[in-house]
Design an enzyme around this catalytic site. Structure first.
Site, PDB file in Angstrom:
ATOM      1  N   HIS A 114      42.583  35.565  41.599  1.00 18.37           N
ATOM      2  CA  HIS A 114      42.002  36.686  40.854  1.00 18.37           C
ATOM      3  C   HIS A 114      43.134  37.612  40.446  1.00 18.37           C
ATOM      4  CE1 HIS A 114      39.495  40.144  39.867  1.00 18.37           C
ATOM      5  NE2 HIS A 114      40.329  40.870  40.589  1.00 18.37           N
ATOM      6  N   LYS A 148      42.229  32.602  46.140  1.00 22.31           N
ATOM      7  CA  LYS A 148      40.820  32.327  46.452  1.00 22.31           C
ATOM      8  C   LYS A 148      40.657  31.161  47.431  1.00 22.31           C
ATOM      9  CE  LYS A 148      39.167  34.171  42.063  1.00 22.31           C
ATOM     10  NZ  LYS A 148      38.193  33.997  40.967  1.00 22.31           N
ATOM     11  N   TYR A 189      32.428  42.061  43.563  1.00 18.87           N
ATOM     12  CA  TYR A 189      32.135  41.535  42.217  1.00 18.87           C
ATOM     13  C   TYR A 189      30.876  42.165  41.610  1.00 18.87           C
ATOM     14  CZ  TYR A 189      35.810  37.988  42.303  1.00 18.87           C
ATOM     15  OH  TYR A 189      37.022  37.341  42.302  1.00 18.87           O
ATOM     16  N   GLU A 241      40.145  47.921  43.208  1.00 20.76           N
ATOM     17  CA  GLU A 241      40.170  46.685  44.010  1.00 20.76           C
ATOM     18  C   GLU A 241      41.165  46.799  45.166  1.00 20.76           C
ATOM     19  OE1 GLU A 241      38.830  43.997  40.163  1.00 20.76           O
ATOM     20  OE2 GLU A 241      40.844  43.720  40.978  1.00 20.76           O
ATOM     21  N   ASN A 267      38.840  29.036  40.592  1.00 20.33           N
ATOM     22  CA  ASN A 267      40.012  29.177  39.711  1.00 20.33           C
ATOM     23  C   ASN A 267      41.249  29.757  40.404  1.00 20.33           C
ATOM     24  OD1 ASN A 267      39.068  31.773  39.831  1.00 20.33           O
ATOM     25  ND2 ASN A 267      39.063  32.140  37.628  1.00 20.33           N
TER      26      ASN A 267
HETATM   27  P1  CMP Z   1      37.941  36.449  38.450  1.00 19.80           P
HETATM   28  O1  CMP Z   1      39.166  36.726  37.680  1.00 19.80           O
HETATM   29  O2  CMP Z   1      38.024  36.534  39.919  1.00 19.80           O
HETATM   30  O3  CMP Z   1      36.759  37.426  37.957  1.00 19.80           O
HETATM   31  C1  CMP Z   1      35.407  37.053  37.914  1.00 19.80           C
HETATM   32  C2  CMP Z   1      35.192  35.630  38.309  1.00 19.80           C
HETATM   33  O4  CMP Z   1      33.955  35.095  37.951  1.00 19.80           O
HETATM   34  C3  CMP Z   1      36.183  34.758  37.581  1.00 19.80           C
HETATM   35  O5  CMP Z   1      37.477  34.967  38.071  1.00 19.80           O
HETATM   36  C4  CMP Z   1      35.605  33.377  37.811  1.00 19.80           C
HETATM   37  O6  CMP Z   1      36.005  32.802  39.027  1.00 19.80           O
HETATM   38  C5  CMP Z   1      34.125  33.682  37.852  1.00 19.80           C
HETATM   39  N1  CMP Z   1      33.504  33.216  36.621  1.00 19.80           N
HETATM   40  C6  CMP Z   1      33.685  33.691  35.389  1.00 19.80           C
HETATM   41  N2  CMP Z   1      32.933  32.996  34.498  1.00 19.80           N
HETATM   42  C7  CMP Z   1      32.282  32.053  35.215  1.00 19.80           C
HETATM   43  C8  CMP Z   1      31.364  31.032  34.878  1.00 19.80           C
HETATM   44  N3  CMP Z   1      30.966  30.845  33.613  1.00 19.80           N
HETATM   45  N4  CMP Z   1      30.899  30.260  35.863  1.00 19.80           N
HETATM   46  C9  CMP Z   1      31.284  30.449  37.156  1.00 19.80           C
HETATM   47  N5  CMP Z   1      32.162  31.418  37.532  1.00 19.80           N
HETATM   48  C10 CMP Z   1      32.651  32.202  36.578  1.00 19.80           C
END
Ligand code: CMP
Length: 139
Positions: free
Chosen positions: A117, A11, A51, A128, A114
């Protein structure tokens, strides 16, 4: 039977922080083979579509803004039991809950930023991967 392929994105935060190489190295050392790879940046519309399953969530707008904020690396990875093993390698969505030695424990800043993904099912891994790559971009 568990599938052999998963899909990942490194990311914008991880790319901007210079962690792309370290993360790719962890992925290869864990036994994943790169089937397809692209360095690219999502538009807001593309991030929104990727998403779409989270459209009703309160964090959707923030997620779309963030995922379109800078370049990412997208890749299809191959290994036995790919989806589950990759989720083990990256750790919990929230880095505060991620196990020691996982990619998110090492490189993620927050639940939103984070670092990586990973697909959550074989079905979503296929969807995806198809979002980014045509058949002739897979090796
Ligand atoms: P990802 O695995 O890419 O799939 C969905 C994404 O939504 C997740 O990682 C996070 O980056 C984001 N996400 C999930 N929960 C939250 C949250 N409470 N606040 C902000 N972002 C979130």
């Amino acid at each position: 039977m568990a599938g052999k392929r998963t899909f990942t994105m490194i990311k914008p935060d991880a790319v901007a922080d210079g962690n792309m190489g370290a993360i790719l190295s962890m992925i290869e050392k864990a036994g994943f083979k790169v089937i397809a790879m692209k360095y690219t940046q999502l538009s807001q519309a593309q991030a929104g579509k990727f998403y779409e399953v989270h459209k009703e969530r309160p964090f959707y707008g923030e997620l779309v803004d963030y995922m379109s904020s800078g370049p990412i690396v997208a890749a299809i990875l191959e290994k036995d039991n790919a989806v589950e093993d990759f989720r083990t390698l990256i750790g919990a969505t929230n880095p505060a809950d991620a196990a020691e030695g996982t990619i998110r424990k090492l490189y993620a800043k927050s639940i939103g930023e984070n670092a990586v993904h990973g697909s959550d099912s074989d079905e979503n891994a296929a969807i995806e991967g198809n979002f980014y790559f045509s058949e002739c971009e897979r090796f």
